[in-house]
Design a protein around this motif. Structure first.
Motif, mmCIF file in Angstrom:
data_model
loop_
_atom_site.group_PDB
_atom_site.id
_atom_site.type_symbol
_atom_site.label_atom_id
_atom_site.label_comp_id
_atom_site.label_asym_id
_atom_site.label_seq_id
_atom_site.Cartn_x
_atom_site.Cartn_y
_atom_site.Cartn_z
ATOM 1 N N UNK A 122 -41.929 -12.510 -19.151
ATOM 2 C CA UNK A 122 -40.596 -12.342 -18.567
ATOM 3 C C UNK A 122 -39.590 -13.234 -19.282
ATOM 4 N N UNK A 123 -38.553 -12.633 -19.821
ATOM 5 C CA UNK A 123 -37.520 -13.388 -20.519
ATOM 6 C C UNK A 123 -36.437 -13.776 -19.512
ATOM 7 N N UNK A 124 -36.768 -14.765 -18.689
ATOM 8 C CA UNK A 124 -35.825 -15.257 -17.683
ATOM 9 C C UNK A 124 -36.128 -16.723 -17.392
ATOM 10 N N UNK A 125 -35.130 -17.482 -16.932
ATOM 11 C CA UNK A 125 -35.334 -18.911 -16.705
ATOM 12 C C UNK A 125 -36.407 -19.167 -15.644
ATOM 13 N N UNK A 126 -37.071 -20.328 -15.756
ATOM 14 C CA UNK A 126 -38.037 -20.755 -14.747
ATOM 15 C C UNK A 126 -37.279 -21.499 -13.650
ATOM 16 N N UNK A 127 -37.310 -21.017 -12.416
ATOM 17 C CA UNK A 127 -36.593 -21.700 -11.329
ATOM 18 C C UNK A 127 -37.191 -23.080 -11.045
ATOM 19 N N UNK A 128 -36.437 -23.914 -10.374
ATOM 20 C CA UNK A 128 -36.918 -25.225 -9.944
ATOM 21 C C UNK A 128 -37.551 -25.062 -8.567
ATOM 22 N N UNK A 129 -38.789 -24.620 -8.593
ATOM 23 C CA UNK A 129 -39.458 -24.266 -7.336
ATOM 24 C C UNK A 129 -39.703 -25.484 -6.444
ATOM 25 N N UNK A 130 -40.068 -26.621 -7.039
ATOM 26 C CA UNK A 130 -40.306 -27.795 -6.201
ATOM 27 C C UNK A 130 -39.019 -28.228 -5.506
ATOM 28 N N UNK A 131 -37.931 -28.313 -6.233
ATOM 29 C CA UNK A 131 -36.656 -28.736 -5.651
ATOM 30 C C UNK A 131 -36.178 -27.765 -4.574
ATOM 31 N N UNK A 132 -36.561 -26.499 -4.702
ATOM 32 C CA UNK A 132 -36.110 -25.480 -3.754
ATOM 33 C C UNK A 132 -36.985 -25.321 -2.527
ATOM 34 N N UNK A 133 -38.036 -26.119 -2.402
ATOM 35 C CA UNK A 133 -38.944 -25.972 -1.262
ATOM 36 C C UNK A 133 -38.238 -26.241 0.063
ATOM 37 N N UNK A 134 -38.441 -25.339 1.019
ATOM 38 C CA UNK A 134 -37.890 -25.483 2.359
ATOM 39 C C UNK A 134 -38.755 -24.703 3.332
ATOM 40 N N UNK A 135 -39.107 -25.326 4.439
ATOM 41 C CA UNK A 135 -39.935 -24.659 5.452
ATOM 42 C C UNK A 135 -39.090 -23.967 6.519
ATOM 43 N N UNK A 136 -37.784 -23.933 6.327
ATOM 44 C CA UNK A 136 -36.893 -23.248 7.267
ATOM 45 C C UNK A 136 -36.798 -21.777 6.876
ATOM 46 N N UNK A 137 -37.332 -20.918 7.710
ATOM 47 C CA UNK A 137 -37.361 -19.482 7.405
ATOM 48 C C UNK A 137 -36.357 -18.704 8.246
ATOM 49 N N UNK A 138 -35.334 -19.365 8.747
ATOM 50 C CA UNK A 138 -34.312 -18.699 9.562
ATOM 51 C C UNK A 138 -33.707 -17.522 8.799
#
Length: 495
Positions: A247-263
């Motif tokens: 996939x020719x697309x940027x790698x997101x910052x998955x750790x920084x984006x972690x959130x357990x709020x599923x509202x």
């Protein structure tokens, strides 16, 4: 101190090395000792303590010089023996590649070394990633560190990434690479009480990974927590021009984006996954998962994936067909085993080498794949299976109009005894019944611990997301992880 260090996961090791709580060398030495003392598990084919120490020395030197450390700095990991590693034997757990030492590095492993990780060794697996119990390895089965309550029966750690799941569950490494073709990260993670994620197809390069089924194979991590998986996947992923499916697309910052709020999120529950004969423990775990996600703010909705029942048979046509093509290169000519009987010609060498080098399960899948690709059966089997694959993917596309994520069990059962299903390949294939649909559709999916069954064995819960939505999958996994509070671990019997 060493025993305390081996209790730490990826994030804690990385942060501890960075702030000087301990050195990368101390971490590497502690895990090297764990690996050396756990040979009874059969998790490693090759141990590379010197590689772990070399990487640790580089990290410690970089820190001493005030340099910026990578996201995996000081973290020693296990490398599934499907990833080619420069100067270190890579066999795919097969006799036909025994002694093969690549002179190049897979893209995924190179990415991890660049991020500061070190290698503890090459992990055992099902031969050419073909299996669900890690019993097809030429180097012997891997044992799970878990035992049923009151029993000493050796259990499977799942497959094909069984060495990875066993090593992580037994604290031989904080994390490990795996590959997932039809569930081979998620299924072993589920039945060893670990966490494993298969990203969207193409997120991680397949270059330098020994191929099984090229349109399905995808690398991913197995670790002890959702955060650790996010960190490691971020290091593994990225565009690779050497892989046409990357996939020719940027790698997101998955750790920084972690959130357990599923509202505001809707979680789909596919009615077709409630299959006859599913143990009550699995269903109870599924119900708990729904409650945990609802508590995190999500809305639970019923959905339909009508072609689910056709996914597994379609997979076991498509995957062997691709394997038949990919494994044609192992012929005794260029690398690996060569069996050349006296007076034999070229065709005899091909036949003798493949007969000697491949295990029974690999031969079975090559035969199936060659059959369904043959002139008389191509349309009847292979083309029909590809049509089913399209319908399975379409089911998911339609489901996304009603939900953001899908929750299901990861496996139809907990760990079973080694040898228990070897005589019945079809029963073994059914272990992937809940995992295969997401693989056929190329979707991101994670398995997180869902509790223990009545025998005291781990069960897994699976979350499937939209294409490229690893963040949503990780966040929902984190919500379950926080509410489950899974801390169970196997008693140490192997050291």
């Amino acid at each position: 101190m060493s025993s305390e260090l081996t209790e730490l996961g990826v994030a804690d090791i990385r942060d501890g090395v960075a702030d000087g709580s301990f050195t990368a060398r101390e971490v590497a030495e502690a895990f090297n000792a764990q690996v050396a003392a756990a040979k009874d598990l059969g998790a490693f084919i090759v141990e590379t303590p010197e590689k772990a120490l070399e990487a640790a020395a580089a990290v410690d030197a970089a820190r001493a010089n005030g340099e910026t450390l990578g996201s995996m700095a000081g973290v020693p990991i296990g490398m599934k023996d499907l990833f080619c590693t420069d100067g270190v034997q890579t066999t795919a757990a097969s006799h036909i590649l025994e002694g093969f030492v690549p002179q190049y590095e897979s893209t995924v492993s190179a990415n991890l070394w660049r991020a500061g990780a070190g290698m503890l060794g090459k992990l055992n697996m099902d031969q050419f990633a073909m299996g669900s119990s890690n019993e097809t390895s030429y180097f012997g089965p891997v044992k799970s560190p878990w035992r049923k309550a009151g029993s000493n029966t050796a259990l499977t750690p799942g497959g094909s990434s069984g060495g990875s799941s066993s090593a992580v569950a037994a604290r031989l490494c904080p994390a490990a690479t795996g590959t997932d073709t039809g569930g081979s990260i998620r299924q072993p993670a589920a039945i060893t009480g670990t966490t494993g994620i298969k990203p969207t197809y193409g997120r991680c390069s397949r270059w330098g990974v020994v191929a099984f089924a090229s349109s399905l194979d995808q690398a991913g991590p197995i670790a002890r927590s959702v955060r650790d998986c996010a960190i490691m996947l971020e290091a593994m992923a990225g565009f690779d021009p050497k892989d046409a499916t990357s996939l020719d697309m940027p790698v997101p910052q998955w750790e920084a984006g972690l959130s357990a709020d599923l509202s505001g999120k809707k979680i789909g529950i596919p009615r077709e996954y409630r299959m006859d004969g599913t143990p009550q423990d699995i269903l109870d775990s599924w119900e708990r998962g729904k409650k945990w996600l609802k508590d995190a703010g999500a809305e639970i909705v019923d959905i339909s994936l009508p072609h689910t029942k056709y996914a597994l048979p379609a997979y076991y046509i498509i995957a062997p067909a691709e394997a038949s093509s990919n494994l044609a290169r192992y012929d005794g000519v260029r690398y690996g085993l060569r069996d050349l009987p006296d007076g034999a010609g070229l065709q005899d060498m091909y036949a003798a080498t493949r007969e000697e080098g491949f295990g029974d399960e690999v031969k079975r899948r090559i035969l199936i794949g060659t059959y369904v690709l043959s002139a008389g059966f191509y349309d009847a089997y292979y083309n029909q299976a590809q049509k089913i694959r399209t319908l399975v993917a379409r089911d998911f596309e339609q489901a996304w109009a009603e939900c953001d994520l899908i929750l299901a069990p990861t496996t139809p059962n907990a760990a079973f005894g080694l040898g228990e299903m070897q005589a019945d390949p079809l029963a073994m294939y059914l272990n992937d019944v809940f995992a295969v649909p997401a693989s056929l559709a190329g979707l991101p999916a994670i398995s997180v611990p869902g509790g223990l069954n009545s025998d005291g064995l781990p069960l897994g819960l699976q979350l499937v997301g939209k294409p490229f939505d690893e963040q949503g999958v990780l966040n929902a996994g984190l919500a379950i992880e926080q509410r489950n509070g899974f801390t169970a671990r196997p008693e140490t019997w192997w050291a």
